[in-house]
Design a protein around this motif. Structure first.
Motif, PDB file in Angstrom:
ATOM      1  N   THR A   1      24.548  23.370  38.468  1.00  0.00           N
ATOM      2  CA  THR A   1      25.621  24.177  37.876  1.00  0.00           C
ATOM      3  C   THR A   1      26.417  24.819  39.010  1.00  0.00           C
ATOM      4  O   THR A   1      25.962  24.818  40.158  1.00  0.00           O
ATOM      5  CB  THR A   1      25.028  25.299  37.000  1.00  0.00           C
TER       6      THR A   1
ATOM      7  N   GLY B   1      23.995  30.311  39.862  1.00  0.00           N
ATOM      8  CA  GLY B   1      22.770  30.681  39.175  1.00  0.00           C
ATOM      9  C   GLY B   1      23.076  31.388  37.867  1.00  0.00           C
ATOM     10  O   GLY B   1      22.389  31.181  36.858  1.00  0.00           O
TER      11      GLY B   1
ATOM     12  N   ALA C   1      23.868  28.871  35.367  1.00  0.00           N
ATOM     13  CA  ALA C   1      22.650  28.172  34.944  1.00  0.00           C
ATOM     14  C   ALA C   1      21.940  28.974  33.856  1.00  0.00           C
ATOM     15  O   ALA C   1      21.469  28.425  32.859  1.00  0.00           O
ATOM     16  CB  ALA C   1      21.725  27.955  36.149  1.00  0.00           C
ATOM     17  N   VAL C   2      21.898  30.297  34.035  1.00  0.00           N
ATOM     18  CA  VAL C   2      21.266  31.163  33.039  1.00  0.00           C
ATOM     19  C   VAL C   2      22.064  31.151  31.732  1.00  0.00           C
ATOM     20  O   VAL C   2      21.504  30.981  30.644  1.00  0.00           O
ATOM     21  CB  VAL C   2      21.110  32.603  33.581  1.00  0.00           C
TER      22      VAL C   2
ATOM     23  N   GLY D   1      21.579  27.849  30.133  1.00  0.00           N
ATOM     24  CA  GLY D   1      20.180  27.685  29.730  1.00  0.00           C
ATOM     25  C   GLY D   1      19.861  28.494  28.482  1.00  0.00           C
ATOM     26  O   GLY D   1      19.243  27.990  27.538  1.00  0.00           O
TER      27      GLY D   1
ATOM     28  N   CYS E   1      12.848  34.682  27.402  1.00  0.00           N
ATOM     29  CA  CYS E   1      13.307  34.630  28.796  1.00  0.00           C
ATOM     30  C   CYS E   1      12.509  35.623  29.639  1.00  0.00           C
ATOM     31  O   CYS E   1      12.393  36.799  29.264  1.00  0.00           O
ATOM     32  CB  CYS E   1      14.780  35.010  28.919  1.00  0.00           C
TER      33      CYS E   1
ATOM     34  N   ASP F   1      13.611  32.503  34.864  1.00  0.00           N
ATOM     35  CA  ASP F   1      14.657  32.694  35.873  1.00  0.00           C
ATOM     36  C   ASP F   1      13.948  32.913  37.211  1.00  0.00           C
ATOM     37  O   ASP F   1      13.406  33.982  37.464  1.00  0.00           O
ATOM     38  CB  ASP F   1      15.512  33.904  35.471  1.00  0.00           C
TER      39      ASP F   1
ATOM     40  N   THR G   1      15.722  28.255  35.764  1.00  0.00           N
ATOM     41  CA  THR G   1      17.008  28.459  36.430  1.00  0.00           C
ATOM     42  C   THR G   1      16.765  29.017  37.830  1.00  0.00           C
ATOM     43  O   THR G   1      15.781  29.712  38.078  1.00  0.00           O
ATOM     44  CB  THR G   1      17.911  29.437  35.646  1.00  0.00           C
TER      45      THR G   1
ATOM     46  N   SER H   1      19.080  29.682  41.938  1.00  0.00           N
ATOM     47  CA  SER H   1      20.367  29.790  42.606  1.00  0.00           C
ATOM     48  C   SER H   1      20.194  29.452  44.081  1.00  0.00           C
ATOM     49  O   SER H   1      19.399  30.077  44.777  1.00  0.00           O
ATOM     50  CB  SER H   1      20.870  31.224  42.448  1.00  0.00           C
TER      51      SER H   1
ATOM     52  N   GLY I   1      23.890  26.247  41.369  1.00  0.00           N
ATOM     53  CA  GLY I   1      22.773  26.742  40.575  1.00  0.00           C
ATOM     54  C   GLY I   1      21.960  25.565  40.085  1.00  0.00           C
ATOM     55  O   GLY I   1      22.410  24.414  40.140  1.00  0.00           O
TER      56      GLY I   1
ATOM     57  N   LEU J   1      19.671  24.169  36.797  1.00  0.00           N
ATOM     58  CA  LEU J   1      19.233  24.310  35.416  1.00  0.00           C
ATOM     59  C   LEU J   1      18.311  23.127  35.131  1.00  0.00           C
ATOM     60  O   LEU J   1      18.758  21.979  35.136  1.00  0.00           O
ATOM     61  CB  LEU J   1      20.443  24.278  34.466  1.00  0.00           C
TER      62      LEU J   1
END
Lengths: 81, 377
Positions: free
Chosen positions: B66, B69, B72-73, B76, B144, B175, B193, B195, B206, B208
């Motif tokens: 991605t 980061g 990506a979160v 995700g 999460c 994460d 995820t 970074s 990032g 994922l």
């Protein structure tokens, strides 16, 4: 011990940013007798969190925090020593 | 200048720099096309994907890149919720997750989903029993949990959370931004995820990773890139450099992270000895190797940051006056620790012991002076 004791001293820290409300509290806590309650009036969100944290570090008692009608809180601290 | 803000970003690893320069020349073409330059870009991209996958304990086809980061979160969290919308709309998050998780959760809530925030103890560690209770609720669609907290370094109970999630058939997004490249990735994730710039790669990459079998559906307009999970043309040179940085960081990790962790122990031990009225926060043992955070009573965090900057130290702070918002750090608030006078020291690869000692030598005088100016000391 009653839930809400009448504060023996009120510190007006409204409009003041942390750490000033905490500094004012530390300076004045000894102005009340043992087991006396200090009310800190503050509207910096950091004070809402930091006064109880100060009590934990300094072994005083955070009695409670009460919302003020005009915004902010009255944060009550009982002098333990 | 001693740079002690690795939790914000790690300086580019020399091997990443070399890889970046190579790949800028060799990997500029569109990896989706079918001519020589494109095949070369494709090869670099897939080599990077295989390396990153292996380093993070994933399969190549589970990994997408991605542009950050944070993205990506976002992808995700929202992509997994979208994929599982028939299973339910209840999202479980730790109270001290990165703002990217919490902001994605806010968006989910605004669109009619429900969010349950699980609290932490004084060390910033999520209550594993409460987390397990939360994922057991009917309609739980995703949970999460970060590997380690970005502000105080405390490791989270990922293994316990993963066991509870497995039991109830709820995917777990981990994460790993603060630990990838420094520590092994915890097992049990469904979505991972990370970074690259936090492990010494370039900014703009990032990761994922979505475990095979996890329902995932992008909520963004259709695009065929990155297994349809991430829209847009891949930054192949940066991704290739990110993989090189991860490989290099992991090769050095056992030795270098142990060295940094010993320096963190020194800061944790010495700061309360040298500075009165200070609280070192976060878990002293179950923690990321490079992060130590403390709060100085009666001190304005911004004033201390400024003084440390003048003295040649780059550190950061979760105090409210130092942020763009007026609210103090949600992490410190959730922990119930002091939010003012807060300093986070996070050591990058190669941080010099002498610089850490110089930091310990100048800190007491600076804190004393600020307190004196405020009429406290």
């Amino acid at each position: 011990m009653t839930e809400v004791s009448e504060p023996a001293l009120t510190i007006d820290a409204l409009g003041k940013k942390c750490p000033i409300p905490i500094i004012m509290l530390a300076e004045q806590i000894n102005h009340v007798p043992l087991d006396g309650v200090v009310a800190v009036l503050a509207d910096d969100p950091a004070a809402y969190n930091d006064v109880p944290a100060w009590c934990r570090l300094k072994s005083h008692k955070h009695v409670g925090s009460y919302e003020l009608p005009g915004g902010g809180w009255s944060i009550h601290v009982r002098r333990n020593y | 200048m001693a740079y002690f803000d690795a939790a914000s970003t790690e300086p580019l690893h020399p091997q990443a720099r070399d890889a970046l320069l190579t790949a800028i020349d060799a990997g500029w073409a569109d990896p989706a096309r079918l001519y020589g330059q494109a095949r070369r870009a494709h090869l670099l991209l897939e080599q990077a994907r295989a390396e990153v996958a292996e380093a993070l304990g994933a399969r190549s086809d589970e990994v997408s890149f991605t542009p950050s980061g944070t993205q990506a979160v976002h992808l995700g969290v929202l992509g997994t919720l979208h994929g599982r919308r028939r299973a339910g709309r209840h999202l479980v998050v730790g109270a001290v997750e990165h703002s990217s998780v919490l902001h994605a959760a806010e968006l989910h809530e605004r669109e009619g989903g429900t969010v349950e925030t699980v609290g932490v103890n004084l060390q910033g560690r999520v209550d594993a029993a409460a987390f397990a209770e939360a994922v057991a609720r009917p309609g739980a669609a995703l949970a999460c949990l970060q590997s380690a907290n970005h502000e105080v370094g405390t490791l989270q109970p990922v293994a316990e959370a993963a066991a509870a999630c497995r039991e109830h058939g709820v995917p777990l997004l981990v994460d790993a931004a603060q630990t990838a490249g420094r520590m092994p990735v915890p097992e049990g994730w469904s979505v991972l995820t990370a970074s690259a710039h936090k492990w010494g790669g370039p900014a703009g990459v990032g990761v994922l990773a979505v475990r095979k079998g996890t329902r995932f559906r992008s909520f963004l307009p259709e695009d065929e890139r990155e297994r349809r999970r991430v829209p847009g043309f891949e930054n192949v040179p940066a991704i290739f450099a990110a993989a090189a940085a991860l490989r290099a960081s992991l090769a050095e990790a056992a030795e270098e992270q142990a060295r940094l962790s010993a320096l963190v122990d020194r800061v944790r031990r010495r700061v309360p000895e040298l500075v009165p009225d200070v609280e070192v926060i976060g878990d002293p043992r179950e923690r990321a190797p490079h992060i130590v955070t403390f709060s100085c009573l009666y001190v304005d965090g911004e004033a201390l940051l400024t003084e440390l900057d003048k003295a040649g130290f780059a550190v950061s702070s979760g105090s409210s006056c130092t942020a763009s918002t007026l609210r103090p750090s949600h992490v410190l608030e959730a922990m119930g620790v002091l939010t003012h006078g807060n300093i986070r020291v996070s050591l990058p690869r190669g941080a010099a012991e002498a610089d850490v000692d110089r930091f310990l030598a100048v800190l007491p005088g600076l804190v004393h002076r600020i307190r004196q100016d405020a009429g406290v000391a």
